[in-house]
Design an enzyme around this catalytic site. Structure first.
Site, mmCIF file in Angstrom:
data_model
loop_
_atom_site.group_PDB
_atom_site.id
_atom_site.type_symbol
_atom_site.label_atom_id
_atom_site.label_comp_id
_atom_site.label_asym_id
_atom_site.label_seq_id
_atom_site.Cartn_x
_atom_site.Cartn_y
_atom_site.Cartn_z
ATOM 1 N N HIS A 83 0.750 -1.079 0.197
ATOM 2 C CA HIS A 83 -0.252 -0.352 -0.116
ATOM 3 C C HIS A 83 1.122 1.072 -0.199
ATOM 4 O O HIS A 83 1.675 0.882 -0.393
ATOM 5 C CB HIS A 83 -1.240 -0.169 1.320
ATOM 6 N N GLU A 103 1.702 -11.569 5.971
ATOM 7 C CA GLU A 103 1.179 -10.464 7.167
ATOM 8 C C GLU A 103 1.249 -10.628 8.539
ATOM 9 O O GLU A 103 0.648 -11.949 8.812
ATOM 10 C CB GLU A 103 -0.918 -11.294 6.656
#
Length: 751
Positions: free
Chosen positions: A578, A711
């Site tokens: 991101h 993650e």
């Protein structure tokens, strides 16, 4: 003492009312709206098996306008472009010109209007998902919209265009006539149109409200030529289903060229010849029969052609041609990818038969498709070569006499066939390898290796696994987790472990077992050493690479091994997910995923640089880069590794943990890299270990080097969100990821 009748009735009514109230309270669900628990902020009741919400609470939740008409006992609720109307004593909700039936309809409770929660909120475009035996209800906005479904490339591909790819599943019915595409948190665009239904196919769209997913169901009158493995891929913001090509035509032209054509691309076929029955067999993978034309009647070369769907897993189409005179058709160079062509061949000439350790080889003037088989008494490997002449260097007999083979013999078996026989010491396996260079074909037959000895050793520093083979070993050592185990995959190896006595175990080695399986189309013999515990290991060879020695470090030695290791420099790209206007997931206290991603990525880069590794960051500031740009960045620089850092999110704030993803495309090192990294994170990060998973994330699917996506924790979990904000946790996660990367490099290109 008697109780007055009226007083007893009052007690009974009181008990009943308490029971009814407690039943209503028990029906209360835990309700989440956009990941926030709103159960205490709204009032709900259960009527006729349906959960109702106070209309005013729903209006406030959606920021909707609410109008109540007392005379008609009806209400109207409007949010954006959607208006719903509902009247007391009616089970229907009116949505524009449509009506939706409910169980309970509008109910007045203490002069307050309650309306069906699920049906009402779905009318406003929200999705619902029940979890934990329907005790928890999650309400959230859709994450993607299906815009279009259409055929591509002459009907061989189906494209599902959407705003953004969300998790999906492809299901194939047993009879093959139905495909179901399940897409999570998806809705259909208002202007969506069915562009795929035709005379053979029919599309049905089903919204599954209690699971927050959309089903696209495609039905066909005939089996759909589709394979789930390899039949679906992602392209930009589309899912593409590739249907297998169908056989279209088999014919022989005026030049006696046998042509096989399909509706789409045909993979390379395997052909073999059976001289006794004068047959040529063509096996074509990933093609189905379909409706095809066959025109070979009264042909002077081919007597008959039979077509069958030889196998469905994997899909193989078989064409069996019976020749009039036993002629051999040889494959021609491909003119187009949907066409195979074969020409009656001239005799090939084979030359230079030779023997090397564990194999024998020869050359040919053209491509061959031999028949190979084993005979037991005496043990020998037989190869029949059709339409072949013996040339220079093809002797009647070559004495060998080593541990695998006694000698090689050649002779003309019949008018069409030259036979090569390898007289073996005992029956063993083999494989056949073809290499072409400058028009000359070089063929090698590898006789399978065998295990000579497997033993364990133990000293005060290491525990060893010693594996000795009859000849040089072709192998790969891997470390797997859950449970910890060392795996050694041997190519071209006979599994003869049943000949060994029980192998002695050690304090680290819990169990030893073996198996055979297919790896990338090749049979592999696998040895598995299950461990009681694991710290690190090294691999060495001995006895001219006939032996493999695996050194398992003991606990107290682990730190020293890590400090002493020296690893050559590699180029590693670390990707902070991101950035810029894309914050990623956002935690309950406002932490944006992009912030922790960048902090951890920077720390990994710093730690790897301290270990003399060259590191590049896809972003070193709060800037947006598309997934395609990140992949191009790594590929253009020929990076050795790619690691992408993310934080997870889920509707349930209690969900947490660390997980690592890999994509099993042509780079089979991806899982190994993911395992090395996750082995450190799972044991050292101190949060729930969610394991290693395969995924089609863009950045690990299209990078050309070994890659993994981590993650690190769940930003939607309040406790883990706080951890992700902590520099101490960021450094700890970075340190564990760095250790995993270095472990991988040490065993794959390290020094």
């Amino acid at each position: 003492m008697s109780v007055p009748r009226k007083f007893g009735i009052r007690i009974l009514l009181l008990i009943l009312s308490i029971f009814i109230l407690s039943s209503t309270a028990a029906a209360q669900n835990t309700i989440y709206f956009n990941s926030k628990d709103i159960t205490s902020e709204i009032e709900t009741v259960s009527r006729e098996g349906e959960l109702l919400i106070k209309a005013r609470d729903l209006a406030e939740l959606l920021d909707a306008d609410l109008t109540w008409r007392p005379a008609l006992k009806s209400l109207e609720m409007k949010s954006q472009n959607v208006t719903i109307k509902i009247m007391a004593n009616s089970r229907y909700i009116q949505i524009g010109n449509d009506a939706l039936k409910t169980r309970a309809g509008l109910q007045l409770v203490d002069n307050q209007a309650y309306i069906p929660l699920a049906k009402s909120i779905e009318a406003f475009g929200y999705l619902l998902e029940y979890q934990r035996d329907n005790e928890e209800l999650y309400i959230f906005q859709p994450e993607t919209t299906i815009n279009n479904v259409s055929w591509q490339e002459d009907g061989n591909q189906l494209q599902i265009k959407m705003d953004e790819i969300t998790p999906y599943r492809i299901l194939h019915s047993e009879d093959g006539r139905e495909i179901t595409i399940e897409i999570d948190k998806a809705v259909i665009d208002q202007e969506f149109s069915d562009n795929i239904s035709n005379n053979n196919y029919y599309l049905r769209v089903v919204n599954v409200p209690d699971r927050a997913l959309l089903r696209l169901i495609i039905k066909s009158r005939t089996p759909i030529p589709f394979q789930i493995d390899g039949g679906v891929y992602e392209y930009e913001d589309s899912l593409v289903l590739s249907f297998l090509p169908q056989l279209k035509d088999i014919r022989i032209d005026k030049n006696n060229i046998l042509k096989v054509e399909a509706t789409g691309e045909i993979p390379d076929a395997k052909t073999k010849y059976i001289s006794e029955s004068k047959k040529m067999i063509i096996d074509i993978p990933s093609v189905v029969i379909g409706n095809f034309d066959l025109d070979i009647e009264n042909h002077p070369l081919i007597k008959d052609i039979k077509v069958t769907q030889h196998d469905l897993d994997p899909v193989i189409l078989r064409i069996e041609a019976t020749m009039v005179n036993g002629d051999i058709f040889k494959p021609l160079k491909r003119e187009k990818n949907s066409l195979l062509a074969f020409k009656p061949g001239q005799r090939s000439e084979i030359t230079n038969l030779d023997y090397a350790a564990g194999s024998f080889s020869f050359d040919s003037s053209s491509a061959l498709n031999p028949e190979l088989f084993l005979l037991e008494t005496p043990p020998r490997l037989v190869m029949n070569l059709y339409h072949v002449n013996r040339g220079a260097g093809i002797l009647d007999k070559i004495e060998v006499n080593n541990s695998l083979i006694k000698n090689l013999r050649t002779a003309r078996f019949d008018e069409q066939t030259v036979r090569i026989v390898a007289d073996l010491k005992e029956l063993t396996g083999y494989d056949w390898v073809e290499e072409e260079k400058n028009g000359i074909y070089h063929y090698t037959v590898n006789l399978k290796n065998k295990f000579a000895e497997i033993r364990t050793e133990d000293n005060d520093k290491y525990q060893y696994l010693d594996i000795l083979m009859d000849s040089r070993a072709e192998y790969e050592v891997k470390k797997f987790n859950y449970p910890h185990r060392i795996v050694v995959d041997f190519k071209n190896t006979l599994n003869n472990l049943d000949e060994f006595k029980t192998i002695e175990k050690t304090s680290l080695i819990k169990d030893i077992r073996s198996s055979n399986y297919q790896l990338e189309g090749e049979e592999v013999t696998r040895l598995v050493f299950e461990l009681n515990d694991y710290y690190s290991h090294r691999v060495e060879t001995y006895q001219d690479k006939h032996g493999i020695k695996i050194a398992l470090a003991k606990d107290y030695l682990n730190k020293q091994m890590k400090e002493d290791r020296e690893i050559e420099s590699h180029l590693i790209v670390v990707d902070a997910g991101h950035g810029g206007f894309d914050p990623g997931a956002i935690g309950m206290t406002g932490l944006e995923e992009k912030v922790s991603n960048l902090a951890i990525a920077r720390e990994i880069a710093s730690q790897l640089a301290d270990k003399d590794q060259t590191v590049l960051l896809t972003r070193n500031s709060d800037r947006f880069h598309s997934l395609q740009q990140r992949v191009k960045f790594a590929n253009a620089r020929n990076a050795d590794l790619f690691v992408s850092i993310h934080a997870n999110s889920f509707n349930n704030p209690q969900t947490g943990g660390v997980e690592t993803y890999y994509n099993q495309h042509e780079n089979n090192q991806n899982r190994f890299l993911a395992e090395k990294i996750h082995d450190k994170l799972g044991r050292g990060l101190g949060i729930y270990d969610r394991g290693i998973k395969e995924s089609n994330f863009y950045v690990i699917k299209y990078t050309k080097m070994p890659s993994a996506l981590i993650e690190v924790a769940f930003v939607s979990n309040p406790g883990e969100e706080k951890m992700l904000q902590s520099s101490k946790f960021q450094k700890k996660a970075a340190s564990l990821i760095t250790e995993g990367i270095l472990d991988y490099l040490e065993e794959n290109g390290g020094k």
